[in-house]
Design a protein around this motif. Structure first.
Motif, PDB file in Angstrom:
ATOM      1  N   LEU A  17      19.172  63.452-133.079  1.00 53.07           N
ATOM      2  CA  LEU A  17      20.289  62.665-132.439  1.00 53.07           C
ATOM      3  C   LEU A  17      20.693  63.578-131.189  1.00 53.07           C
ATOM      4  O   LEU A  17      20.947  62.892-130.094  1.00 53.07           O
ATOM      5  N   ALA A  18      21.179  64.671-131.579  1.00 49.17           N
ATOM      6  CA  ALA A  18      21.778  65.567-130.746  1.00 49.17           C
ATOM      7  C   ALA A  18      20.728  66.045-129.522  1.00 49.17           C
ATOM      8  O   ALA A  18      21.262  66.119-128.500  1.00 49.17           O
ATOM      9  N   GLN A  19      19.648  66.295-129.875  1.00 48.35           N
ATOM     10  CA  GLN A  19      18.367  66.443-128.931  1.00 48.35           C
ATOM     11  C   GLN A  19      18.633  65.309-127.832  1.00 48.35           C
ATOM     12  O   GLN A  19      18.314  65.453-126.545  1.00 48.35           O
ATOM     13  N   ARG A  20      18.669  63.907-128.289  1.00 50.66           N
ATOM     14  CA  ARG A  20      18.669  62.927-127.293  1.00 50.66           C
ATOM     15  C   ARG A  20      20.131  62.624-126.688  1.00 50.66           C
ATOM     16  O   ARG A  20      20.051  61.602-126.073  1.00 50.66           O
ATOM     17  N   GLY A  21      20.945  63.612-126.919  1.00 53.70           N
ATOM     18  CA  GLY A  21      22.191  63.439-126.224  1.00 53.70           C
ATOM     19  C   GLY A  21      23.402  62.468-126.728  1.00 53.70           C
ATOM     20  O   GLY A  21      24.179  62.084-126.299  1.00 53.70           O
ATOM     21  N   GLN A  22      22.930  62.030-128.055  1.00 59.88           N
ATOM     22  CA  GLN A  22      23.983  61.324-128.575  1.00 59.88           C
ATOM     23  C   GLN A  22      24.924  62.131-129.234  1.00 59.88           C
ATOM     24  O   GLN A  22      25.054  63.290-129.646  1.00 59.88           O
ATOM     25  N   LYS A  23      26.208  61.281-129.389  1.00 53.80           N
ATOM     26  CA  LYS A  23      27.542  62.216-129.940  1.00 53.80           C
ATOM     27  C   LYS A  23      27.236  61.789-131.396  1.00 53.80           C
ATOM     28  O   LYS A  23      27.259  60.720-132.104  1.00 53.80           O
ATOM     29  N   VAL A  24      27.123  62.984-132.132  1.00 60.35           N
ATOM     30  CA  VAL A  24      26.927  62.993-133.563  1.00 60.35           C
ATOM     31  C   VAL A  24      28.085  63.759-134.479  1.00 60.35           C
ATOM     32  O   VAL A  24      28.461  64.518-134.091  1.00 60.35           O
ATOM     33  N   LEU A  25      28.399  62.883-135.550  1.00 56.27           N
ATOM     34  CA  LEU A  25      29.069  63.582-136.508  1.00 56.27           C
ATOM     35  C   LEU A  25      28.162  63.568-137.829  1.00 56.27           C
ATOM     36  O   LEU A  25      27.857  62.452-138.437  1.00 56.27           O
ATOM     37  N   GLY A  26      28.181  64.821-138.516  1.00 62.47           N
ATOM     38  CA  GLY A  26      27.374  64.969-139.936  1.00 62.47           C
ATOM     39  C   GLY A  26      28.331  65.131-140.993  1.00 62.47           C
ATOM     40  O   GLY A  26      29.228  66.198-140.546  1.00 62.47           O
ATOM     41  N   LEU A  27      28.450  64.215-142.184  1.00 65.04           N
ATOM     42  CA  LEU A  27      29.319  64.509-142.959  1.00 65.04           C
ATOM     43  C   LEU A  27      28.684  64.726-144.435  1.00 65.04           C
ATOM     44  O   LEU A  27      27.722  64.196-144.733  1.00 65.04           O
ATOM     45  N   GLU A  28      29.058  65.963-144.995  1.00 67.07           N
ATOM     46  CA  GLU A  28      28.326  66.578-146.041  1.00 67.07           C
ATOM     47  C   GLU A  28      29.229  66.793-147.232  1.00 67.07           C
ATOM     48  O   GLU A  28      30.495  67.369-146.969  1.00 67.07           O
ATOM     49  N   GLN A  29      29.175  66.146-148.409  1.00 75.69           N
ATOM     50  CA  GLN A  29      30.257  66.269-149.585  1.00 75.69           C
ATOM     51  C   GLN A  29      30.220  67.835-150.086  1.00 75.69           C
ATOM     52  O   GLN A  29      31.194  68.206-150.692  1.00 75.69           O
ATOM     53  N   PHE A  30      29.123  68.546-149.922  1.00 74.49           N
ATOM     54  CA  PHE A  30      28.884  69.834-150.659  1.00 74.49           C
ATOM     55  C   PHE A  30      28.807  70.867-149.398  1.00 74.49           C
ATOM     56  O   PHE A  30      29.048  70.609-148.592  1.00 74.49           O
ATOM     57  N   ASP A  31      28.651  72.210-149.765  1.00 76.83           N
ATOM     58  CA  ASP A  31      28.433  73.134-148.728  1.00 76.83           C
ATOM     59  C   ASP A  31      26.897  72.737-148.281  1.00 76.83           C
ATOM     60  O   ASP A  31      25.990  71.723-148.480  1.00 76.83           O
ATOM     61  N   ILE A  32      26.616  73.468-147.100  1.00 71.30           N
ATOM     62  CA  ILE A  32      25.384  73.255-146.278  1.00 71.30           C
ATOM     63  C   ILE A  32      24.718  74.542-146.305  1.00 71.30           C
ATOM     64  O   ILE A  32      25.127  75.548-145.561  1.00 71.30           O
ATOM     65  N   PRO A  33      23.373  74.709-146.899  1.00 76.03           N
ATOM     66  CA  PRO A  33      22.919  73.968-147.683  1.00 76.03           C
ATOM     67  C   PRO A  33      23.635  73.963-149.351  1.00 76.03           C
ATOM     68  O   PRO A  33      24.242  74.724-149.237  1.00 76.03           O
ATOM     69  N   HIS A  34      23.001  73.122-150.216  1.00 75.63           N
ATOM     70  CA  HIS A  34      23.591  73.327-151.550  1.00 75.63           C
ATOM     71  C   HIS A  34      22.488  73.174-152.445  1.00 75.63           C
ATOM     72  O   HIS A  34      21.432  72.652-152.095  1.00 75.63           O
ATOM     73  N   ASP A  35      22.809  73.340-153.709  1.00 71.56           N
ATOM     74  CA  ASP A  35      21.750  73.181-154.847  1.00 71.56           C
ATOM     75  C   ASP A  35      22.111  72.096-155.842  1.00 71.56           C
ATOM     76  O   ASP A  35      21.529  71.956-157.102  1.00 71.56           O
ATOM     77  N   ARG A  36      22.673  70.991-155.271  1.00 71.78           N
ATOM     78  CA  ARG A  36      23.211  70.174-156.119  1.00 71.78           C
ATOM     79  C   ARG A  36      22.303  68.713-155.950  1.00 71.78           C
ATOM     80  O   ARG A  36      22.573  67.775-156.478  1.00 71.78           O
ATOM     81  N   GLY A  37      21.428  68.581-155.061  1.00 67.15           N
ATOM     82  CA  GLY A  37      20.527  67.573-154.688  1.00 67.15           C
ATOM     83  C   GLY A  37      19.118  67.742-154.904  1.00 67.15           C
ATOM     84  O   GLY A  37      18.785  68.163-155.867  1.00 67.15           O
ATOM     85  N   SER A  38      18.323  67.380-153.734  1.00 64.75           N
ATOM     86  CA  SER A  38      16.918  67.300-153.777  1.00 64.75           C
ATOM     87  C   SER A  38      16.385  68.121-152.818  1.00 64.75           C
ATOM     88  O   SER A  38      14.999  68.355-152.874  1.00 64.75           O
ATOM     89  N   HIS A  39      16.852  68.903-152.222  1.00 65.82           N
ATOM     90  CA  HIS A  39      16.311  69.957-151.484  1.00 65.82           C
ATOM     91  C   HIS A  39      16.278  71.514-151.711  1.00 65.82           C
ATOM     92  O   HIS A  39      15.911  72.248-151.066  1.00 65.82           O
ATOM     93  N   ALA A  40      17.134  71.595-152.873  1.00 66.01           N
ATOM     94  CA  ALA A  40      17.152  73.164-153.083  1.00 66.01           C
ATOM     95  C   ALA A  40      15.808  73.810-153.803  1.00 66.01           C
ATOM     96  O   ALA A  40      14.963  72.833-154.120  1.00 66.01           O
TER      97      ALA A  40
END
Length: 324
Positions: A17-40
């Protein structure tokens, strides 16, 4: 655009989105990255011969191109081509699915003899009645590293990324969408929810359709790690008729990858249903026993000395396919 959840999907969404010039807000409940989800978990397999369904293959082919483009853009490396060995009986549904996807999309796979894999990768001990398939272009990507780079570059392009910011609720108004966090109320034109295991909290209409399970990733320390090391050992996938599906990775060096150091493997099956907020710290004894039985049967030279165990959350839809 507001993106709720800045994991693997959300971080990439913010960047594109940022690449395309959009105004972007990303909201994450934990740290970035974190080990509480599916990507760790340091590494994740990437493969084209997708047994789940051939319809995913065009998405994977695009993903390969996008990984290479992002590597060029950031002068970083995320995709590591190790090749991947698949073992299982020819009539197994997943083994048949690999061959079907390869036929439909003309994916390069190789049927190996047992003599060939034993000479190339003697660490495996596999029954003689198993089929052996090798996919040369498969390998792994590094999720935490990728998320950090997506977020950092999105911020350089003007995106605002707020970690440790939990979304309480959202609602659609006549002309926009309101998103309420613990601290603030934000408005946006469009909302993207990439909340993973927390999707049912953010999209209550899906709650009855989604089941979250706890999975475990384990690292073991081989007595002699050299034969299992990156560059000498591939990613792999074994379909055991009794234990089910196991998969794993080569031993990675500390430099460039960090801890834990060891042979990583996991049991790919529906784990125990759970609340995503309640991550168990200790792997259940029965899961440890399955891992040790698998190692004894298929990778005996790797030993069974557990170095580390990490949790991972699966989110199942009714037919197990992804929801967009």
């Amino acid at each position: 655009v507001i993106v709720i959840g800045v994991g693997s999907m959300g971080a990439a969404a913010c960047w594109y989105l940022a690449q395309r010039g959009q105004k972007v807000l990303g909201l994450e409940q934990f740290d970035i990255p974190h080990d509480r989800g599916s990507h760790a978990g340091q590494t994740r397999i990437i493969r084209n011969a997708y047994f789940e369904h051939p319809d995913y293959v065009p998405l994977l082919q695009r993903a390969y191109k996008n990984w290479r483009a992002f590597e060029r853009h950031t002068a970083s490396r995320f995709y590591h081509q190790t090749g991947m060995l698949y073992f299982g009986k020819g009539e197994n549904e997943n083994i048949r699915g690999i061959r079907h996807a390869a036929r439909v999309h003309d994916i390069a796979i190789e049927n190996w003899s047992h003599d060939k894999y034993e000479s190339r990768y003697p660490g495996f001990h596999v029954p003689r009645d198993f089929d052996v398939i090798f996919e040369p272009d498969a390998g792994f990507v590094t999720p935490e590293h990728a998320i950090k780079m997506y977020v950092a570059d999105a911020a350089r392009k003007g995106a605002v990324i707020r970690p440790n910011t939990k979304v309480v609720s959202w609602r659609k108004q006549s002309r926009n969408i309101e998103v309420l966090t613990w601290e603030n109320l934000y408005t946006c034109d469009k909302l993207i929810i990439t909340a993973g295991a927390w999707a049912s909290e953010m999209i209550p209409d899906l709650k009855a359709e989604l089941m979250v399970t706890r999975q475990y990733l384990a690292w073991v320390a081989p007595p002699d790690p050299a034969p299992f090391s990156l560059g000498k050992f591939p990613c792999w996938f074994v379909e055991d008729p009794t234990l089910g599906t196991f998969y794993g990775f080569p031993v990675l060096p500390a430099e460039g990858f960090g801890p834990p150091i060891g042979l990583k493997l996991a049991h790919h099956h529906p784990g125990a249903p759970c609340n995503p907020g309640d991550m168990a710290e200790e792997i259940p004894a029965e899961e440890k026993e399955k891992i040790r039985r698998f190692l004894k049967n298929y990778l005996p030279d790797a030993g069974d000395a557990l170095v580390a165990v990490k949790g991972c959350l699966y989110t199942y839809s009714p037919d197990t396919h992804f929801i967009i």
